[in-house]
Design an enzyme around this catalytic site. Structure first.
Site, PDB file in Angstrom:
ATOM      1  N   ARG A 110       0.589  14.097  13.130  1.00  0.00           N
ATOM      2  CA  ARG A 110       0.833  13.995  11.689  1.00  0.00           C
ATOM      3  C   ARG A 110       1.043  15.339  10.991  1.00  0.00           C
ATOM      4  NH1 ARG A 110      -0.842   8.756  10.369  1.00  0.00           N
ATOM      5  NH2 ARG A 110       0.673   8.837   8.670  1.00  0.00           N
ATOM      6  N   PRO A 111       1.955  16.198  11.467  1.00  0.00           N
ATOM      7  CA  PRO A 111       2.201  17.479  10.799  1.00  0.00           C
ATOM      8  C   PRO A 111       2.811  17.257   9.413  1.00  0.00           C
ATOM      9  CG  PRO A 111       3.894  17.079  12.428  1.00  0.00           C
ATOM     10  CD  PRO A 111       2.872  15.987  12.594  1.00  0.00           C
ATOM     11  N   ARG A 158      -4.724  10.458   4.744  1.00  0.00           N
ATOM     12  CA  ARG A 158      -3.777  11.565   4.815  1.00  0.00           C
ATOM     13  C   ARG A 158      -2.683  11.449   3.765  1.00  0.00           C
ATOM     14  NH1 ARG A 158       0.652  11.651   6.839  1.00  0.00           N
ATOM     15  NH2 ARG A 158       0.435  13.755   7.622  1.00  0.00           N
ATOM     16  N   LYS A 218       0.853  -1.206   0.000  1.00  0.00           N
ATOM     17  CA  LYS A 218       0.000   0.000   0.000  1.00  0.00           C
ATOM     18  C   LYS A 218       0.884   1.249   0.000  1.00  0.00           C
ATOM     19  CE  LYS A 218      -1.486   1.518   4.086  1.00  0.00           C
ATOM     20  NZ  LYS A 218      -1.206   2.911   4.481  1.00  0.00           N
ATOM     21  N   ASN A 219       1.926   1.238   0.829  1.00  0.00           N
ATOM     22  CA  ASN A 219       2.733   2.456   0.995  1.00  0.00           C
ATOM     23  C   ASN A 219       3.707   2.685  -0.149  1.00  0.00           C
ATOM     24  OD1 ASN A 219       1.290   2.861   3.273  1.00  0.00           O
ATOM     25  ND2 ASN A 219       2.920   2.302   4.699  1.00  0.00           N
ATOM     26  N   CYS A 231      -4.721  12.080  13.427  1.00  0.00           N
ATOM     27  CA  CYS A 231      -5.403  10.789  13.271  1.00  0.00           C
ATOM     28  C   CYS A 231      -5.115   9.993  14.537  1.00  0.00           C
ATOM     29  CB  CYS A 231      -4.908  10.058  12.022  1.00  0.00           C
ATOM     30  SG  CYS A 231      -3.254   9.450  12.199  1.00  0.00           S
ATOM     31  N   ILE A 261       8.438   6.945  16.687  1.00  0.00           N
ATOM     32  CA  ILE A 261       8.085   7.660  15.453  1.00  0.00           C
ATOM     33  C   ILE A 261       6.846   8.523  15.640  1.00  0.00           C
ATOM     34  CG2 ILE A 261       7.493   7.418  13.009  1.00  0.00           C
ATOM     35  CD1 ILE A 261      10.305   6.439  13.544  1.00  0.00           C
ATOM     36  N   ARG A 301      -8.397  -0.871   4.776  1.00  0.00           N
ATOM     37  CA  ARG A 301      -7.648   0.222   4.139  1.00  0.00           C
ATOM     38  C   ARG A 301      -6.309  -0.279   3.620  1.00  0.00           C
ATOM     39  NH1 ARG A 301      -7.190   5.779   7.264  1.00  0.00           N
ATOM     40  NH2 ARG A 301      -5.765   5.940   5.518  1.00  0.00           N
ATOM     41  N   LEU A 335       7.529  19.608   7.297  1.00  0.00           N
ATOM     42  CA  LEU A 335       8.762  19.305   6.540  1.00  0.00           C
ATOM     43  C   LEU A 335       8.489  19.286   5.037  1.00  0.00           C
ATOM     44  CD1 LEU A 335      10.163  16.508   8.893  1.00  0.00           C
ATOM     45  CD2 LEU A 335      10.729  18.949   8.878  1.00  0.00           C
ATOM     46  N   ASP A 350       5.120   0.481  11.982  1.00  0.00           N
ATOM     47  CA  ASP A 350       3.886  -0.158  11.494  1.00  0.00           C
ATOM     48  C   ASP A 350       3.762  -1.609  11.943  1.00  0.00           C
ATOM     49  OD1 ASP A 350       3.839   1.532   8.252  1.00  0.00           O
ATOM     50  OD2 ASP A 350       3.363   2.194  10.280  1.00  0.00           O
TER      51      ASP A 350
HETATM   52  C1  EPZ Z   1       4.466   6.839   6.178  1.00  0.00           C
HETATM   53  O1  EPZ Z   1       3.679   7.835   6.802  1.00  0.00           O
HETATM   54  C2  EPZ Z   1       3.589   5.604   6.111  1.00  0.00           C
HETATM   55  N1  EPZ Z   1       2.417   5.893   5.297  1.00  0.00           N
HETATM   56  C3  EPZ Z   1       3.162   5.198   7.528  1.00  0.00           C
HETATM   57  O2  EPZ Z   1       2.391   3.999   7.420  1.00  0.00           O
HETATM   58  C4  EPZ Z   1       4.415   4.897   8.336  1.00  0.00           C
HETATM   59  O3  EPZ Z   1       4.045   4.595   9.661  1.00  0.00           O
HETATM   60  C5  EPZ Z   1       5.348   6.104   8.333  1.00  0.00           C
HETATM   61  O4  EPZ Z   1       5.631   6.537   6.972  1.00  0.00           O
HETATM   62  C6  EPZ Z   1       6.658   5.721   9.008  1.00  0.00           C
HETATM   63  O5  EPZ Z   1       7.535   6.768   9.053  1.00  0.00           O
HETATM   64  C7  EPZ Z   1       2.532   5.894   3.940  1.00  0.00           C
HETATM   65  O6  EPZ Z   1       3.606   5.651   3.390  1.00  0.00           O
HETATM   66  C8  EPZ Z   1       1.297   6.181   3.161  1.00  0.00           C
HETATM   67  P1  EPZ Z   1       6.514  10.222   8.157  1.00  0.00           P
HETATM   68  P2  EPZ Z   1       4.170   9.386   6.783  1.00  0.00           P
HETATM   69  O7  EPZ Z   1       6.434  11.471   7.368  1.00  0.00           O
HETATM   70  O8  EPZ Z   1       4.913   9.649   5.517  1.00  0.00           O
HETATM   71  C9  EPZ Z   1       6.741  13.446  11.655  1.00  0.00           C
HETATM   72  C10 EPZ Z   1       0.510   2.627   7.761  1.00  0.00           C
HETATM   73  O9  EPZ Z   1       0.036   2.092   8.769  1.00  0.00           O
HETATM   74  N2  EPZ Z   1       6.615  14.435  10.596  1.00  0.00           N
HETATM   75  O10 EPZ Z   1       7.673   9.302   7.903  1.00  0.00           O
HETATM   76  O11 EPZ Z   1       3.032  10.234   7.126  1.00  0.00           O
HETATM   77  C11 EPZ Z   1       5.494  12.584  11.809  1.00  0.00           C
HETATM   78  O12 EPZ Z   1       4.548  13.219  12.639  1.00  0.00           O
HETATM   79  C12 EPZ Z   1       1.011   4.059   7.827  1.00  0.00           C
HETATM   80  O13 EPZ Z   1       0.654   2.050   6.650  1.00  0.00           O
HETATM   81  C13 EPZ Z   1       6.775  15.775  10.919  1.00  0.00           C
HETATM   82  O14 EPZ Z   1       7.006  16.131  12.076  1.00  0.00           O
HETATM   83  O15 EPZ Z   1       5.191   9.368   8.012  1.00  0.00           O
HETATM   84  C14 EPZ Z   1       6.042  11.330  12.437  1.00  0.00           C
HETATM   85  O16 EPZ Z   1       6.222  11.565  13.825  1.00  0.00           O
HETATM   86  C15 EPZ Z   1       0.807   4.655   9.203  1.00  0.00           C
HETATM   87  N3  EPZ Z   1       6.646  16.704   9.936  1.00  0.00           N
HETATM   88  C16 EPZ Z   1       7.419  11.191  11.787  1.00  0.00           C
HETATM   89  O17 EPZ Z   1       7.756  12.506  11.306  1.00  0.00           O
HETATM   90  C17 EPZ Z   1       6.405  16.358   8.628  1.00  0.00           C
HETATM   91  O18 EPZ Z   1       6.328  17.249   7.766  1.00  0.00           O
HETATM   92  C18 EPZ Z   1       7.455  10.218  10.614  1.00  0.00           C
HETATM   93  O19 EPZ Z   1       6.426  10.601   9.713  1.00  0.00           O
HETATM   94  C19 EPZ Z   1       6.258  14.982   8.309  1.00  0.00           C
HETATM   95  C20 EPZ Z   1       6.375  14.036   9.303  1.00  0.00           C
END
Ligand code: EPZ
Length: 419
Positions: free
Chosen positions: A123-124, A94, A24-25, A118, A329, A399, A127, A307
């Site tokens: 989930r900001p 998202r 999915k990802n 969520c 994370i 999902r 970045l 995950d």
């Molecule tokens: C991806 O989410 C995955 N989703 C998530 O899988 C996975 O848990 C996550 O990466 C792991 O890092 C998809 O690929 C669709 P991040 P993503 O940006 O991209 C913070 C599932 O169950 N952050 O790597 O949203 C954030 O809050 C899902 O399949 C900022 O602070 O995750 C988190 O604490 C859940 N500012 C950390 O970084 C930003 O601009 C990692 O988030 C972006 C992120």
């Protein structure tokens, strides 16, 4: 409201073969990447899960055409008629934020609803925004929407303050059509990011450093179509490995990528499971009668995946001893714990740690799914709980898991999903 009913059995032994679906990802950013070209994109090994249908609805709203044949999707965005991703769709998923970079790169304009929080945390997307502003985009937040404009994105150097999978993916797609070279530093190393880079290269993007923390992208004037295979879902594979370990079972996983599972396999072996590589796409797990407690700390790839945290915590309820689960994370990824307590687990949460005491027999109950991986953990717990477990809001599972009910039934579980 979808509901899952499981007739659990503490002596259940899951046995048989399960074919792992596409990730999915990996498919979500690949679908977003189709906005970068007027030509056709053909994606194979696509998991037909709810999130895929959600992003296809978003693409269609923007003017893309697509067709689905079994597990292949052909997409084409000849003209982008509408650069807006509505709150309704972004709230539903998202990952819709992944259209921000491609829309800006292709059209110079994007209006994307802020994803909001969520069940697993705030989930900001600061970045993502910071990186795009450094590339020359003008971005404002109005009425819950990101309003972004950029005549032409310009290559520059961007260092992510922290590892962000979506941020890396958005900026890679934006950089592919930018003017000049973009250097992305502190990139995420997840296999899904590499799969996206492989797709972008097939489309004509000029990328160096794939799979490393520094990736250089030389923008090109336009990108072409491509045919691309989505990598297998390492989290689905990990979920079935935990199912095998949990039930003392004997499960063969086919169409998987063992090299993406190293951190999961290591922890499962340490907990007592016997895992053997049959060939480059096939692994077998034999669960152990005596599950040993393990401490895990989630971290960016190649560390133990966040995950897989909920699923692994279920296994640790059956380990003889105490396990400490540290989630680094996301800031609120323990919503499954309250539901596991209803099933009889013995878990204390404090801050970023969940202390799991085992071995605790579980008993079936009515529980609530709060997010995708939490719902998977409730299925796993229901399998070995005595009596019936009913999981409400089971849409969450659909999902991200393709045919979980049928795959578990084929392994011997008594599980029904109803709508
Ligand atoms: C991806 O989410 C995955 N989703 C998530 O899988 C996975 O848990 C996550 O990466 C792991 O890092 C998809 O690929 C669709 P991040 P993503 O940006 O991209 C913070 C599932 O169950 N952050 O790597 O949203 C954030 O809050 C899902 O399949 C900022 O602070 O995750 C988190 O604490 C859940 N500012 C950390 O970084 C930003 O601009 C990692 O988030 C972006 C992120």
């Amino acid at each position: 409201m979808a509901q899952i009913r499981i007739t659990g059995n503490p002596n259940l032994r899951l046995e048989g073969k399960v074919r792992i679906s596409g990730a999915k990802n990996a498919v979500l950013p690949a679908i977003a990447a189709s906005l970068l070209t007027r030509e056709k994109l053909r994606l194979k090994n696509v998991p037909l899960v709810k999130d895929v249908y959600t992003i296809l609805t978003l693409m269609k709203e923007m003017g893309a055409e697509y067709s689905i044949r079994r597990n292949s999707i052909t997409l084409q965005s000849r003209d982008i008629l509408h650069e807006e991703a509505s709150y309704e769709l972004v709230r539903a998923m998202r990952a819709s934020i992944l259209v921000l970079g491609p829309l800006l790169a292709r059209r110079g304009k994007a209006i994307v609803a802020l994803p909001g929080g969520c069940a697993i945390g705030s989930r900001p997307i600061d970045l993502h925004i910071h990186g795009l502003e450094k590339m020359g985009a003008t971005i404002s937040l109005q009425h819950g929407y990101i309003q972004a404009e950029a005549k032409k994105l310009r290559g520059t150097e961007i260092r992510f303050e922290k590892k962000t999978v979506g941020g890396t993916e958005n900026l890679l797609m934006a950089a592919a059509l930018a003017e000049g070279e973009t250097v992305l530093k502190n990139c995420s190393l997840e296999p899904e990011v590499i799969n996206l880079c492989d797709l972008l290269k097939k489309m004509g993007a000029r990328i160096e450093g794939i799979g490393q923390e520094t990736i250089r992208v030389m923008g090109v004037a336009e990108l072409g179509g491509a045919t691309h295979e989505i990598i297998p879902d390492r989290i689905e594979a990990g979920t079935f490995l935990v199912a095998g370990a949990l039930t003392g079972g004997n499960i063969v996983l086919t169409k998987t990528q063992p090299k993406h599972l190293t951190s999961i396999i290591d922890k499962l072996r340490l907990s007592g499971a016997d895992i053997s590589l049959i060939n480059s796409q096939t692994i077998r797990i034999r669960g152990s009668e005596n599950i040993r407690p393990q401490d895990i700390t989630t971290s960016p790839y190649p560390g133990f995946p966040t995950d897989m945290q909920a699923q692994f915590s279920v296994l640790m309820t059956q380990a003889r001893g105490t396990s400490i689960i540290t989630e680094t994370i996301f800031d609120r990824r323990f919503s499954h714990i309250n539901e596991l307590l209803r099933l009889g687990a013995n878990i204390d949460v404090s801050g970023d740690k969940a202390v799991v005491k085992g071995k605790t027999p579980l008993s079936g109950a009515e529980v609530l799914a709060t997010d995708l991986r939490a719902s998977a953990s409730l299925v796993l717990a229901g399998l070995i709980a005595s009596g019936e477990t009913v999981i409400n809001d089971a849409e969450h599972l659909e999902r991200g898991y393709e045919g979980m009910e049928e795959k578990m039934q084929a392994l011997g579980a008594i599980i029904e999903l109803s709508h």
